[in-house]
Design an enzyme around this catalytic site. Structure first.
Site, PDB file in Angstrom:
ATOM      1  N   ALA A   1      28.198  26.619   8.470  1.00 17.77           N
ATOM      2  CA  ALA A   1      28.212  27.682   7.451  1.00 17.77           C
ATOM      3  C   ALA A   1      27.959  29.042   8.097  1.00 17.77           C
ATOM      4  CB  ALA A   1      27.158  27.393   6.390  1.00 17.77           C
ATOM      5  N   TYR A   2      27.032  29.096   9.038  1.00 16.60           N
ATOM      6  CA  TYR A   2      26.713  30.352   9.725  1.00 16.60           C
ATOM      7  C   TYR A   2      27.912  30.865  10.518  1.00 16.60           C
ATOM      8  CZ  TYR A   2      24.610  33.438  13.225  1.00 16.60           C
ATOM      9  OH  TYR A   2      24.326  34.504  14.038  1.00 16.60           O
ATOM     10  N   VAL A   3      28.512  29.997  11.313  1.00 15.53           N
ATOM     11  CA  VAL A   3      29.647  30.386  12.146  1.00 15.53           C
ATOM     12  C   VAL A   3      30.816  30.851  11.282  1.00 15.53           C
ATOM     13  CG1 VAL A   3      31.421  29.490  13.715  1.00 15.53           C
ATOM     14  CG2 VAL A   3      29.000  28.993  14.140  1.00 15.53           C
TER      15      VAL A   3
END
Length: 220
Positions: free
Chosen positions: A131-133
């Protein structure tokens, strides 16, 4: 003196950046969610304005950007496992910042992203990291497609080590760590350098002084 809006103004990189901008003759405008955070930032020379990234709309962003000559997006959803905040802070915060800057005619925009976000993730990356990437990747895509004079910096692993003043800076570099203070110094270096407009670089610790590294990256 130019006023520089810093989204995520109480973050560790931002606190280093505030000091550097003051020394460069600028007025940092740190955007904070908690009024008490001003106690940490005003002694450094920052002005503060309140902004709840997740619960504000583009007009709210535009209001706190008013009077600023540039925007630095240095916000992040934090290291915890909250997947939703990767979208609401890292991605949507960037999207609203971009839209607000365009709306009120701020052209210069520097975004702090993360190393390797365009690369395919391994199967075991995990939901939070994925999700962060994806949030950082999509925020970078949106900025590149905007009308702004943008620069995207993609640092490696962030540490609280003392700054070295030396980095490795290129479109792609081997993964590594970098002190937050050195990331802030690169932001400060590129902010006023028109040669860095439209450039996207990865950034880790290295052996080249920051000013030389920026010039080399621009002319590569």
């Amino acid at each position: 003196m130019a006023a520089i809006a810093i989204v995520g103004g109480h973050g560790k990189v931002s606190r280093h950046l505030i000091t550097l901008l003051v020394h460069a003759g600028h007025q940092p405008v740190a955007l904070i969610r908690d009024p008490q955070q001003a106690e940490d930032l005003t002694p450094l020379g920052a002005k503060t304005r309140l902004l709840d990234i997740e619960n504000s709309d583009v007009d709210d962003f535009a209001a706190v950007f008013e009077g600023c000559a540039a925007v630095v997006f240095a916000a992040g959803g934090g290291p915890d496992g909250n997947i939703e905040r990767k979208r609401t802070v890292d991605l949507e915060g960037s999207l609203k910042s971009i839209a607000a800057a365009e709306k009120i005619g701020i052209e210069r925009f520097v975004q702090v992203s993360a190393i390797g976000v365009d690369q395919e993730l391994p199967d075991d990356a995990g939901d939070v990291w994925t999700a962060y990437v994806h949030a950082k990747r999509d925020a970078d895509i949106a900025l590149r497609e905007s009308s702004l004079r943008w620069t995207i910096l993609r640092p490696g692993g962030l540490t609280d080590d003392e700054p070295t003043g030396k980095v490795t800076l290129a479109p792609e570099v081997e993964r590594g760590d970098i002190p937050r203070a050195d990331v802030a110094a690169v932001i400060a270096s590129v902010l006023d350098d028109n040669r860095t407009t439209g450039k996207q670089w990865e950034l880790v610790g290295g052996t080249t002084p920051i000013a030389e590294a920026v010039t080399a990256a621009v002319t590569a």
